[in-house]
Design an enzyme around this catalytic site. Structure first.
Site, PDB file in Angstrom:
ATOM      1  N   ASP A  10      67.896 -46.402 -23.876  1.00 49.37           N
ATOM      2  CA  ASP A  10      68.709 -45.184 -23.209  1.00 49.37           C
ATOM      3  C   ASP A  10      69.516 -45.812 -22.159  1.00 49.37           C
ATOM      4  O   ASP A  10      69.505 -47.123 -21.763  1.00 49.37           O
ATOM      5  CB  ASP A  10      67.709 -44.247 -22.543  1.00 49.37           C
ATOM      6  CG  ASP A  10      68.536 -43.175 -21.707  1.00 49.37           C
ATOM      7  OD1 ASP A  10      69.263 -42.429 -22.053  1.00 49.37           O
ATOM      8  OD2 ASP A  10      68.214 -42.948 -20.381  1.00 49.37           O
ATOM      9  N   ILE A  11      70.635 -45.109 -21.776  1.00 43.80           N
ATOM     10  CA  ILE A  11      71.448 -45.625 -20.792  1.00 43.80           C
ATOM     11  C   ILE A  11      71.091 -45.305 -19.408  1.00 43.80           C
ATOM     12  O   ILE A  11      70.705 -46.044 -18.618  1.00 43.80           O
ATOM     13  CB  ILE A  11      73.019 -45.283 -21.159  1.00 43.80           C
ATOM     14  CG1 ILE A  11      73.436 -46.076 -22.466  1.00 43.80           C
ATOM     15  CG2 ILE A  11      73.742 -46.056 -20.102  1.00 43.80           C
ATOM     16  CD1 ILE A  11      74.792 -45.770 -22.739  1.00 43.80           C
ATOM     17  N   ASP A  12      71.676 -44.189 -18.821  1.00 46.77           N
ATOM     18  CA  ASP A  12      71.570 -43.572 -17.590  1.00 46.77           C
ATOM     19  C   ASP A  12      69.887 -43.687 -17.077  1.00 46.77           C
ATOM     20  O   ASP A  12      69.252 -42.979 -17.564  1.00 46.77           O
ATOM     21  CB  ASP A  12      72.404 -42.356 -17.511  1.00 46.77           C
ATOM     22  CG  ASP A  12      73.575 -42.467 -17.916  1.00 46.77           C
ATOM     23  OD1 ASP A  12      74.662 -42.933 -17.049  1.00 46.77           O
ATOM     24  OD2 ASP A  12      73.981 -41.794 -18.970  1.00 46.77           O
ATOM     25  N   GLY A  45      72.627 -40.051 -24.717  1.00 48.27           N
ATOM     26  CA  GLY A  45      73.307 -38.677 -24.814  1.00 48.27           C
ATOM     27  C   GLY A  45      74.842 -38.736 -24.587  1.00 48.27           C
ATOM     28  O   GLY A  45      75.406 -37.632 -24.955  1.00 48.27           O
ATOM     29  N   LYS A 186      67.525 -37.719 -30.053  1.00 47.66           N
ATOM     30  CA  LYS A 186      67.556 -39.283 -30.389  1.00 47.66           C
ATOM     31  C   LYS A 186      66.520 -39.459 -31.633  1.00 47.66           C
ATOM     32  O   LYS A 186      66.768 -40.562 -32.281  1.00 47.66           O
ATOM     33  CB  LYS A 186      67.401 -39.727 -29.181  1.00 47.66           C
ATOM     34  CG  LYS A 186      68.212 -39.582 -28.200  1.00 47.66           C
ATOM     35  CD  LYS A 186      68.107 -40.309 -26.939  1.00 47.66           C
ATOM     36  CE  LYS A 186      68.893 -40.181 -25.642  1.00 47.66           C
ATOM     37  NZ  LYS A 186      68.498 -40.958 -24.337  1.00 47.66           N
ATOM     38  N   ASP A 209      63.896 -42.436 -19.967  1.00 49.53           N
ATOM     39  CA  ASP A 209      63.672 -41.922 -18.484  1.00 49.53           C
ATOM     40  C   ASP A 209      63.961 -40.358 -18.403  1.00 49.53           C
ATOM     41  O   ASP A 209      63.291 -39.712 -17.588  1.00 49.53           O
ATOM     42  CB  ASP A 209      64.321 -42.567 -17.519  1.00 49.53           C
ATOM     43  CG  ASP A 209      65.784 -42.218 -17.318  1.00 49.53           C
ATOM     44  OD1 ASP A 209      66.378 -41.343 -16.341  1.00 49.53           O
ATOM     45  OD2 ASP A 209      66.519 -42.474 -18.587  1.00 49.53           O
ATOM     46  N   ASN A 212      66.034 -35.662 -22.350  1.00 51.96           N
ATOM     47  CA  ASN A 212      66.527 -35.761 -23.639  1.00 51.96           C
ATOM     48  C   ASN A 212      65.975 -36.974 -24.475  1.00 51.96           C
ATOM     49  O   ASN A 212      66.316 -37.600 -25.645  1.00 51.96           O
ATOM     50  CB  ASN A 212      68.157 -35.936 -23.736  1.00 51.96           C
ATOM     51  CG  ASN A 212      68.416 -37.265 -22.698  1.00 51.96           C
ATOM     52  OD1 ASN A 212      67.844 -37.764 -22.210  1.00 51.96           O
ATOM     53  ND2 ASN A 212      69.626 -37.547 -23.384  1.00 51.96           N
TER      54      ASN A 212
END
Length: 260
Positions: A10-12, A45, A186, A209, A212
């Site tokens: 994931d990114i954020d 997302g 996802k 984290d 989503n």
């Protein structure tokens, strides 16, 4: 089945810290994985155009975007799952009456149905990205929209959840929620990639984290929640690492045995 592993990030709040910065240890860990012959991918997302710079920096061309609705493998589109156009049109009309603005997002751009709204400004600024949605109230007509952002306060989404079963609504900010196709996640996007590559479940890993990420963390055998993760994400994961700003990626990769 191939014996190499694939790791989805994931990114954020996972790759990027709370200041939207990529920790050096995370970047070095990703290149170490690649040097060992592993596949590295992103599962987010975000829209593809919202993390093009990050993909370039990390030399990643496989990703799951829009929470699974637009999937790219080795630079080629593998899977698309757009929103139901008729239902989106109806939702947009109801939202306009309620003073709940919407941003429409395809794989190339995003447009807002109102010229200005404080909720849009505050939410989008929190992402700290260069792009900002311009005004085009008809952008959703006659094109594939993979995700929309609906801007409203907590609990105000109830009326939409009851009315539009074609969609899932996932909050990502106190003033905004993602609108995605019902059942989309996802996890589905990841399955498209792992099936295409023939990677066994035991060689699949995922770091996340947020809310989503829950389906992804439940599906992946070797799933890792960040120390700063939502409690529900931690409960869904097989492992919990330290927080993103405490070398969480590196420590998590060590915990699952991918790095020493």
């Amino acid at each position: 089945m191939t014996e190499k592993s694939i790791i989805f990030f994931d990114i954020d709040g996972t790759l990027l810290d709370h200041d939207k910065k990529l920790p050096l240890t995370a970047k070095e860990a990703i290149f170490s994985l690649k040097d060992l012959g592993h596949e590295v991918a992103i599962a987010t997302g975000r829209a593809p155009f919202m993390f093009a710079d990050l993909r370039e920096e990390l030399e990643i061309d496989t990703f799951v975007s829009y929470n699974g609705q637009y999937v790219v493998l080795n630079g080629q589109v593998l899977y698309k799952n757009p929103l139901d156009q008729e239902a989106l049109h109806s939702l947009t009309e109801l939202a306009l009456k309620n003073d709940h603005p919407i941003v429409f997002m395809d794989h190339e751009d995003m447009k807002a149905n109102v010229a200005h709204h404080d909720y849009i400004v505050e939410s989008m600024e929190s992402l700290k990205i260069a792009q900002f949605p311009s005004h085009d109230p008809l952008y959703h007509e006659d094109r594939d929209i993979y995700q929309s952002l609906l801007f409203l306060q907590d609990q105000e989404e109830t009326i939409y959840e009851e009315e539009y079963k074609q969609f899932d609504f996932i909050r990502w900010h106190p003033l905004s929620i993602d609108v995605i196709p019902a059942g989309g996640s996802k996890a589905i996007g990841i399955d498209k990639i792992t099936t295409e590559l023939g990677i066994h479940k035991g060689n699949q890993y995922a770091f996340g984290d947020g809310l989503n990420d829950i389906e992804m963390l439940r599906q992946i055998t070797n799933s890792v929640a960040m120390g700063n993760a939502h409690p529900s994400a931690k409960q869904a994961a097989a492992f919990v690492t330290s927080s993103v700003d405490e070398d969480g990626i590196l420590q998590g990769l060590k915990k699952v045995g991918l790095l020493k």
